[in-house]
Write a protein that holds these residues in place. Sequence first.
Motif, PDB file in Angstrom:
ATOM      1  N   CYS A 175       0.606  -1.228   0.028  1.00  0.00           N
ATOM      2  CA  CYS A 175       0.204  -0.019  -0.178  1.00  0.00           C
ATOM      3  C   CYS A 175       0.951   1.314  -0.056  1.00  0.00           C
ATOM      4  O   CYS A 175       0.653   2.192  -0.810  1.00  0.00           O
ATOM      5  CB  CYS A 175      -1.024   0.072   1.096  1.00  0.00           C
ATOM      6  N   LEU A 176       1.871   1.289   1.037  1.00  0.00           N
ATOM      7  CA  LEU A 176       2.645   2.416   1.057  1.00  0.00           C
ATOM      8  C   LEU A 176       3.239   2.592  -0.356  1.00  0.00           C
ATOM      9  O   LEU A 176       3.629   3.783  -0.754  1.00  0.00           O
ATOM     10  CB  LEU A 176       3.559   2.325   1.859  1.00  0.00           C
ATOM     11  N   GLN A 177       4.050   1.563  -0.940  1.00  0.00           N
ATOM     12  CA  GLN A 177       4.528   1.696  -2.273  1.00  0.00           C
ATOM     13  C   GLN A 177       3.564   2.173  -3.535  1.00  0.00           C
ATOM     14  O   GLN A 177       4.271   3.486  -4.059  1.00  0.00           O
ATOM     15  CB  GLN A 177       5.271   0.267  -2.787  1.00  0.00           C
ATOM     16  N   MET A 178       2.612   1.766  -3.125  1.00  0.00           N
ATOM     17  CA  MET A 178       1.508   2.367  -4.356  1.00  0.00           C
ATOM     18  C   MET A 178       1.188   3.753  -4.197  1.00  0.00           C
ATOM     19  O   MET A 178       1.147   4.707  -4.976  1.00  0.00           O
ATOM     20  CB  MET A 178       0.212   1.494  -4.027  1.00  0.00           C
ATOM     21  N   ILE A 179       0.980   4.331  -2.829  1.00  0.00           N
ATOM     22  CA  ILE A 179       0.791   5.613  -2.661  1.00  0.00           C
ATOM     23  C   ILE A 179       2.193   6.511  -2.911  1.00  0.00           C
ATOM     24  O   ILE A 179       1.999   7.516  -3.448  1.00  0.00           O
ATOM     25  CB  ILE A 179       0.658   5.739  -1.061  1.00  0.00           C
ATOM     26  N   ASP A 180       3.272   6.072  -2.946  1.00  0.00           N
ATOM     27  CA  ASP A 180       4.713   6.648  -3.139  1.00  0.00           C
ATOM     28  C   ASP A 180       4.837   6.785  -4.270  1.00  0.00           C
ATOM     29  O   ASP A 180       5.434   7.599  -5.169  1.00  0.00           O
ATOM     30  CB  ASP A 180       5.846   5.821  -2.600  1.00  0.00           C
ATOM     31  N   ALA A 184       9.748   3.229   3.057  1.00  0.00           N
ATOM     32  CA  ALA A 184       8.640   2.914   3.914  1.00  0.00           C
ATOM     33  C   ALA A 184       8.178   1.491   3.487  1.00  0.00           C
ATOM     34  O   ALA A 184       8.104   0.602   4.614  1.00  0.00           O
ATOM     35  CB  ALA A 184       7.506   3.825   3.877  1.00  0.00           C
ATOM     36  N   ALA A 185       7.929   1.232   2.192  1.00  0.00           N
ATOM     37  CA  ALA A 185       7.512  -0.073   1.754  1.00  0.00           C
ATOM     38  C   ALA A 185       8.596  -1.114   2.048  1.00  0.00           C
ATOM     39  O   ALA A 185       8.164  -2.260   2.662  1.00  0.00           O
ATOM     40  CB  ALA A 185       7.141  -0.150   0.119  1.00  0.00           C
ATOM     41  N   ALA A 186      10.133  -0.952   1.754  1.00  0.00           N
ATOM     42  CA  ALA A 186      10.927  -1.826   1.874  1.00  0.00           C
ATOM     43  C   ALA A 186      11.161  -1.999   3.612  1.00  0.00           C
ATOM     44  O   ALA A 186      11.306  -3.205   4.222  1.00  0.00           O
ATOM     45  CB  ALA A 186      12.299  -1.372   1.230  1.00  0.00           C
TER      46      ALA A 186
END
Length: 476
Positions: free
Chosen positions: A348-353, A428-430
């Motif tokens: 989710c955080l990667q998609m937002i990024d 954040a994602a990693a």
Amino acid sequence: MSQSGEYPSPAAATGSLLAGNARFMNTFISFAAAMAGLLFGLDIGVIAGALPLITEHFSLSSQLQEWIVSSMMLGAALGALANGWFSSRLGRKYSLMIGAVLFILGSLGSALAQSAEILLLWRVLLGFAIGIASYTAPLYLSEMATESVRGKLIAMYQLMVTLGILLAFLSDTAFSYSGNWRAMLGVLCIPAIILLAAVFFLPNSPRWLASKGRHIEAEQVLRMLRDTSEKARQELNDIRESLKLKQNGWGLFKSNSNVRRAVFLGMLLQAMQQFTGMNIIMYYAPKIFSLAGFTSTRQQMIATVIVGLTFVLATFIAIGMVDKAGRKPALKIGFSVIAVGTLMLGVCLQMIDRGNHSAGISYLSVGMTMMCIAGYAMSAAPVVWILCSEIQPLKSRDFGITCSTTTNWVANMIIGATFLTLMGHIGAAATFWLYSALNVAFVMVTFILIPETKNISLEKIEHNLMAGKKLRHIGQ
């Protein structure tokens, strides 16, 4: 009078009185220990809402923010180390009293701090108090309870920790509208005063009394705690039997490989609990939700309160299953749920990024965070403390729990002091994917190494350990 018109016999009346007194005393002990857990949770949770305001007030860098968070864990590690001595020499009761006094001083000092550096020092003192409470309260409960409800009582302690976190989030939300971070920190002295008053009336642990040769006092305490005199005498005999081996913490650790196995297992369990990554959600919840697309303070705090409520409700799952289904199933399920939740949160955080700022992704991020917290609350949060209080031999219990509790806070300090740095370096994602991989590893460790200890007396667990049984079999 009985239905037959006869008065109950003196023996029956005495037994009924004993049972009533035992219920009252056990309830009171649970309340006092619960207050220690509540304070523990309040101090963990309060920094989530206060940190953004403190950062603005003192113009803190990311590194100073990490130290404001993790300084408390440094104090907790020092408190756990010192409390090995306090708990052994002074007993569990007076250790809790010392912790309550330090809670009061640390809360007031933090609220009145005039610089970030002074706040750091008071946070270390507050952590020292938490180190004492996190060490002593589960240990005290494990020594006062019967094996049939031991797990449930310690899980109830964990419930109060989660309730404290939720109350801290609610208090933070209330004070956030005025930006009063000093009130957020200072209000914690009120439950600390209640804890101090409650602990004053607690009895000493019968196991600690017996270890000091005070067997008459130990039996008197057991008579207050058990519903029959026979049970009290039998338990005292069991304690005496386990005390026949003249052992001591550090000396036994050096000389006995079985004790070393128990100590290292306790340390491993506490490291596993912290490296689930769940406490970073408690410390940095508003920051995480800002990354998930919630831009206003109000939105971030509401999402944070929802997470705290999830923590409380999911703890009831642990209370219901820990003495029925057992410790291992809870850990296996919990670590698996956390692994999936952190994996999806990272997605989710990667998609937002990458520019997908849809409301659906933001709400899914909150859902995954709730899923992670639920998995943690029903497993590692209470079960690790339960196991660590159960697996250490009586004569080296203080030393063993000192080592495991210190490990908990050192690991806690590491995750608190590295989260913002990790996100800055790998994203954040990693960062959340890293925690996902660790939780997968913890599932495998649970299968291979962790024992099942439900409904087994502490003396039986010790006997199996000292007989050289494999760690995963010491609860059989």
